[in-house]
Every structure is written in structure tokens, then in C-alpha cells.
Enzyme design. Structure first.
Site: not given
Length: 702
Positions: A339-341
């Protein structure tokens, strides 16, 4: 940084498939502007509570108060061909049509011991372990499921559930799991923290679209009985395409457990061209299953599932922090996807060797790191990469304005752009976050070094510092100057779990080729292979740009197309990939949305046109002309896969809002200037990137 500029150039050179003008705007102004929620394999958002069965029984043992609170079954998502089974009808008190089919002697050879003879035993088992009321409710639940499957018209929605309550005795749970599945093969049982939950078996429903319900009923009983050296035979079938569909279904769903083969009937001839499909347990799978059950009984491996919410935090860093707090190692965690940061993300995870109670005890501590865990429960196994349906996105795009030299109405531009991509889709590039956007060394460079077995170089790339003066980058700089792993370890902050694990191995084994191999094993398999996949992803991005620049939206001879729209890209077998012929090009047989390109690996075929030659030239340029995409020293095998060049966002909705809280100075006075923001929500399949979809909408590189 020069490398980062090169990275931006690389992404700004990617193609678009739509022809609208687009607009400018800012994404990820704050993490709350970019919310990502994983969608599990059942199509449910993982941020929803997972412990709300529709049917609930408070106790399992007989007692005067053991009454179930029953609510009406939701008929959605329960349509089914109008078939039912007389045997099930008798057991569950339902009515239905009998197919009156006898598969023949094979049935007696294969499942006799595990089914019909065991039927009475299963009824007795359920009667002995369940009180009369619970047994009655279970039968009613089974009946309701069958009735809803036979209902018309077809509806969609959540599947119903029936809880038997908590059964503390592990052996009783195991007996109940087996007895219910044998009596009602169209149901499945799931363990949730000592609770048994019964659900419809959607794979059973799917198989009933291919074969008679009696065959599906007997097949799932055979599958659950797991009788060694047994086999199951389907009804004789003259239709080759239909047999292929049955083979495909079973291999896709149960290929790790069983194998299928087609055999002509004994009296096979031109007048009787019937062929039967026979299913057998794989020998290795059966032995492994027995061993796994034995090991589970001996070691009692604990698996705890949960939903992780994190904010503005890299996933590997989050896992490392959780590992420290729980006293386990990062490889004890499993997950379906990265998942995105810079976002607020929700994803399913499973951790080994940690009880639900232990995980709940650290809830307060991890909140300081902008993490939360919930939906905590016991499960039977870990997750695997790709074990999800996709992701849901809620995004705010701020500071909207026209493209340079575009004087058109901004609202009209935005609506045109969103509708265009909604209808035509977007080029399915891997997103920049897959490669470490903004970093001096990108993940694909590390992956290339690993594929070339340049282990020392790969370690050096991983520990290359950014042009920042902070403790992490000072430690990395010291290592590259000295190769002093022990000294670097003393400088590296505790929260950099991956870097410290690598350095500890280097200190133990040395900064040699062999030492670096051992150091890479300090990372879990999913992380090691992530870097190799990053290189394959970079090549795929370049390939699709070359393909669109060379042939545009035409489907041409030598292209590869997907013949099965229902199979996920990552699981698309070569048998479902077709090479377009000259005749098919002339007849416009296929559309651009069916075209796939190979993601590098040892088990893929290349297009047979200019694109195939391009792949070979790129591999040769990178020194991989003889690469077999297997790295035995790191236990990495990369079979490759196929990926559609176009994708569409699903369930897309959007809204324009005005922000009036910006004051603008003009001629010594304040005026309010309204700025537009776009709220947009959509779902994407697994391995698709929201930033890539937004890039197509906005015609703007981030």
C-alpha cells in the site's frame, strides 16, 4: 537529484489512451486526501467489521437457553441455475428437481467410502455435538441457501452466514467442520477464534453452472473426504469446449490439491465419442497435507488476522515496528498487497505465533506510530500476495486549474476528463511508487542486480544514501565509505528494521558475495522477490509505451490477447493467451482492451511482431539475454505473467466542491476567491494504480 530527474522523465514519456485535454491539480496534499481500502476476495472492504454473522447461536452444547437469533437471509448474490438435489432436499427439508443421473461404476470406486456410507455417520455426529435447536437452524440455513440460489432474478450482495457459536475443544471443532461439509457440500465452514461460521460455498455454485448439481455435490464431498489414492469421475461429455471449461475451473480453484485428466469411455467410437474427466489427488499435495495437519497438531501454529490502518507510513516500516513490539520477525507477517506511504490505508494482514490477545495489548503503543489494528481474530492460515480482489480509493484533488494555454471552462474540462476515462479506461502502467519515486536508487535497479547475481552490488544499491543529512543517510554513507557493517549498525536507528537486519547479517557473514547472499535472506521471500518484480514492471511499462507508439489502438498480427475475460491478469495461464493471426487482424476480431503483454519470467511467451524483437533487444542491453529468471541462491523463481494494457475504474463517482476559505490580496483589500477541489472515488483491480488512473484523467504527471 539527477537520478530523480531521470525518473520523472521516464514517467512523463509514458503514453495516454484518451484524447481529452485534462487539467492540473494537487494530489496527496495530506494523507487524508488519499484513502486506500483493500477489497478482499469476497468483495468486502476490509475496514468493515468482520464479526457480524447474519445467523447467531450463542452456545454449542445442549441447554435450555440455546436459542438462535435468526434474521432473514439477504437473497442478494445467491442466484443459481434451477438445479437442486434430492439428497440435500431430504436432509434439509427442501424441495427440488432430481437430475436422475447415475455416473456409473466409477462413483462407487471413488467416493463410496467417504460419502454415502458416511452420510448416516455425519448426521449422527451433528446430532451428538449439536443440540436439537441448533441442528434444526443449521438445516434451515442450508435450505434457505438452496432456495435463494434457485430464486430469480439474479441479485448481488453479501453472502449470509450462520454461526454455531464458540467450540473450545479443538477436536470437536475438527469433527464438526468435516461433518457439516460432508452433509452439506454446498456450504463451507470457517473458523473464527474458536467459533465455527457456516457460509454458502460459492465455488460449489460456480461448478453447478458447468455440471449437474448431483455431480457438484459428489465432487465436493470427494474433495473434503481427502481419501488417499481415490479418484472422482464426472459425467461423460461429448463437448470438448465444455470439458476444457471444467478442467480450467478445477485447476484454477484446486490445482494445488488435485489434477484432472480426460479419458475416452471404454466403448469409445465414432458413434459414441464420449470422454470422461477424472480427478485424482496429487500425491505430493496429499502427503504434504497430511504432514501439515500433523505438524499443526504437534506445534499448534497460531495465526491471527487483523486489519491494519496506517497513516503516512511505509508498509515495510509498519511491519518492522509491529514485529519489534510483538517479539516476532517481519517474515511472520503476511499480506495480500503493498500500500501507498503518503496515504491512509487499510489492509488485511495475518501474523504467525501471536495470539489475538497479545495483538490487542499493543494497540495503544502503535497508535503513536499512526497505526491501528482491528478486526482481530484467529484464522487457520497466512495470507499470500495477490489474495485480494482489488482496492477502493477515496481521493481529493486540490488546487484545480486549466492546463497552460487552455481557456476552456474548467468544470467542463474536469467532467469531460473523468467521463472519458470512465468509458475508455487508462493505460495500465505500474505506478511510480513501485520503483521508489523520489529516491536516488530505484527498486528496479536492485532487481536487475539480483537477476544478474551481482549480490554485492545489490546490497550497495540498497544502502545507497539520499542527499539528506539525517541519521539514516549518515549511516548509509559511512557503510559505502568503509564497508564496516558493525560500525554502521551502531549508527543505524532502531526503527530501520530492514537495514539493521541486512547489516547484522553482513557483520556475521562479511561483505563478500556469499555474505551478501546470506544478508538477502534476512528479508522475507516476499520482499526479496519484490525487487525482481520491480525490474519486470519497469520493462513492462516501456513495452506498453512502445506497443502503443508502434501500433496505436489496432490489434495486429502477432499481438497476444486474453481469451478469458474473467481471469485475473496475475493468474492468466498461457493456455488462455492467443496469438493474433493475419486473418484475425484483417477481420478486426479482437479489441485493444483484450491485448496483454508479458511481464518477464521463465513461463511466458512473447508477441510475434516488432514488440517481440523489442523485448529481446532490451534484455540483451541489460545483460539478461541468457537469464532464466530463476535465482537459486536466493530461492527465487519468477514464472512471469500477463497484464492487460488497458483497465477501467469501477464504481466511479465524483463531486466538485468549492473552497471559499482562501483570502487573496488585491489593491489593498481582501476578497474571497473560490478554488475547486475534486472528490473522486473508484475501485481498481489488484495490481492497478490509482495514481496512473489519475494521470490519465488529468493528463498530468505527478
Amino acid at each position: 537529484m539527477e537520478e530523480d530527474t531521470d525518473f520523472r522523465i521516464r514517467f512523463s514519456s509514458l503514453c495516454f489512451i484518451t484524447d481529452h485535454v485534462g487539467f492540473h491539480g494537487t494530489i496527496k496534499s495530506s494523507p487524508s486526501d488519499f484513502v486506500v481500502i483493500e477489497i478482499d476476495e469476497q468483495g468486502q472492504l476490509v475496514n468493515k467489521a468482520s464479526d457480524e454473522p447474519i445467523y447467531k447461536v450463542n452456545k454449542i452444547l445442549p441447554g435450555p437457553n440455546n436459542l438462535a437469533k435468526k434474521t432473514n437471509l439477504d437473497p442478494q448474490n445467491l442466484s443459481f441455475e434451477e438445479r437442486s438435489n434430492q439428497e440435500v432436499s431430504t436432509l434439509a427439508g427442501c424441495s427440488g428437481d432430481d437430475q436422475n443421473y447415475e455416473p456409473g461404476s466409477e462413483k462407487e470406486d471413488t467416493i463410496e467410502d467417504g460419502t454415502s456410507k458416511g452420510e448416516e455417520e455425519n448426521i449422527d455426529v451433528l446430532g451428538s455435538l449439536l443440540d436439537e435447536k441448533t441442528n434444526e437452524l443449521l438445516n434451515q440455513f442450508a435450505c434457505d441457501v438452496k432456495e435463494k440460489w434457485n430464486s430469480k432474478p439474479e441479485l448481488i450482495g453479501p453472502s449470509p452466514e450462520f454461526s454455531l457459536g464458540r467450540i473450545l475443544d479443538k477436536n470437536q471443532r475438527a469433527i464438526l467442520h468435516s461433518a457439516i461439509r460432508q452433509k452439506f457440500p454446498f456450504l463451507i465452514t470457517v473458523g473464527k477464534n474458536s467459533e465455527i461460521v457456516v457460509k454458502p460455498n460459492l465455488e460449489y455454485k460456480e461448478l453447478c453452472h458447468l455440471v449437474s448439481e448431483e455431480e457438484a455435490f459428489d465432487f465436493f464431498k470427494y474433495l473434503d473426504a481427502k481419501k488417499e489414492n481415490s479418484k472422482f469421475t464426472f459425467k461423460p461429455d461429448i463437448n470438448k469446449d465444455h470439458r476444457k471449461a471444467v478442467h480450467h475451473f478445477i485447476n484454477k480453484k484446486f490445482g494445488n490439491l488435485v489434477e484432472t485428466k480426460s479419458f475416452p469411455e471404454p466403448n469409445y467410437n465414432a458413434n459414441n465419442p464420449n470422454v470422461v474427466i477424472t480427478v485424482r489427488f496429487r500425491e505430493k499435495a496429499h502427503k504434504h497435507r497430511k504432514r501439515s495437519l500433523h505438524e499443526c497438531q504437534e506445534r499448534k501454529v497460531i495465526y491471527t488476522a487483523f486489519t491494519l490502518r496506517k497513516e503516512n507510513l511505509e508498509m515495510f516500516e509498519a511491519v518492522g515496528f509491529l514485529a519489534i513490539k510483538l517479539g516476532v520477525i517481519p517474515s511472520d507477517f503476511s499480506y495480500a498487497g503493498l500500500k501507498d506511504k503518503k496515504a491512509i490505508t487499510y489492509q488485511a494482514m495475518v501474523v504467525r505465533k501471536v495470539t489475538p490477545e497479545r495483538l490487542k495489548n499493543i494497540e495503544k503503543e502503535i497508535e503513536k506510530k499512526r497505526m491501528n489494528v482491528f478486526n482481530i481474530r484467529s484464522v487457520d492460515d497466512s495470507l499470500r500476495l495477490g489474495q485480494l480482489k482489488g482496492n477502493h480509493f477515496d481521493i481529493v484533488i486540490r488546487n484545480l486549474k486549466n492546463q497552460i494555454n487552455d481557456s476552456a471552462n474548467l468544470r467542463e474540462r474536469i467532467l469531460e476528463a473523468v467521463e472519458n476515462v470512465k468509458n475508455k479506461g487508462f493505460v495500465n502502467y505500474y505506478g511510480p511508487q513501485r520503483f521508489g519515486m523520489g529516491r536516488k536508487v530505484h527498486t528496479d535497479q536492485i532487481g536487475l542486480a539480483l537477476l544478474k547475481s551481482e549480490m554485492v552490488k545489490a546490497v550497495q544499491l540498497f544502502l545507497t544514501p539520499e542527499e539528506l543529512d539525517d541519521p539514516v543517510n549518515r549511516a548509509k554513507k559511512y557503510f559505502l565509505q568503509t564497508e564496516d557493517a558493525k560500525g554502521t549498525l551502531s549508527l543505524m536507528p532502531e526503527f530501520k528494521v530492514r537495514e539493521r537486519a541486512l547489516l547484522e547479517s553482513l557483520h556475521r557473514f562479511g561483505v563478500t558475495e556469499e555474505g551478501c547472499i546470506q544478508a538477502w535472506f534476512s528479508f522475507p521471500h516476499s520482499m526479496r522477490i519484490f525487487y525482481v518484480h520491480a525490474y519486470s514492471s519497469k520493462i513492462w511499462n516501456k513495452a506498453v509505451s512502445y506497443r502503443l507508439a508502434t501500433y496505436g489502438s489496432r490489434v495486429v498480427e502477432g499481438d497476444l490477447v486474453c481469451l478469458d475475460e474473467d481471469i485475473d491478469d496475475e493468474h492468466l495461464p498461457s493456455s488462455k493467451v492467443h496469438l493474433v493471426t493475419e486473418e484475425e487482424e484483417s477481420a478486426n476480431t479482437y479489441a485493444i482492451h483484450q491485448v496483454v503483454l508479458p511481464v518477464l519470467g521463465y513461463n511466458i511467451q512473447y508477441p510475434k511482431n516488432k514488440l517481440g524483437k523489442w523485448y529481446q533487444e532490451v534484455l540483451s542491453r541489460d545483460g539478461l539475454q541468457t537469464c532464466r529468471f530463476k535465482i537459486p541462491t536466493l530461492k527465487l523463481n519468477v514464472p512471469g505473467c500477463y497484464r492487460k494494457i488497458l483497465k477501467h475504474p469501477c464504481n466511479l463517482s465524483y463531486q466538485l466542491i468549492e473552497d471559499h476559505d482562501i483570502d487573496v490580496m488585491k489593491e489593498d483589500s481582501h476578497i474571497d476567491e473560490a478554488t475547486l477541489s475534486l472528490l473522486i472515488s473508484f475501485d481498481l483491480d489488484a495490481s492497478c494504480y490509482a495514481t496512473v488512473c489519475l494521470r490519465e484523467i488529468m493528463k498530468h504527471d505527478f
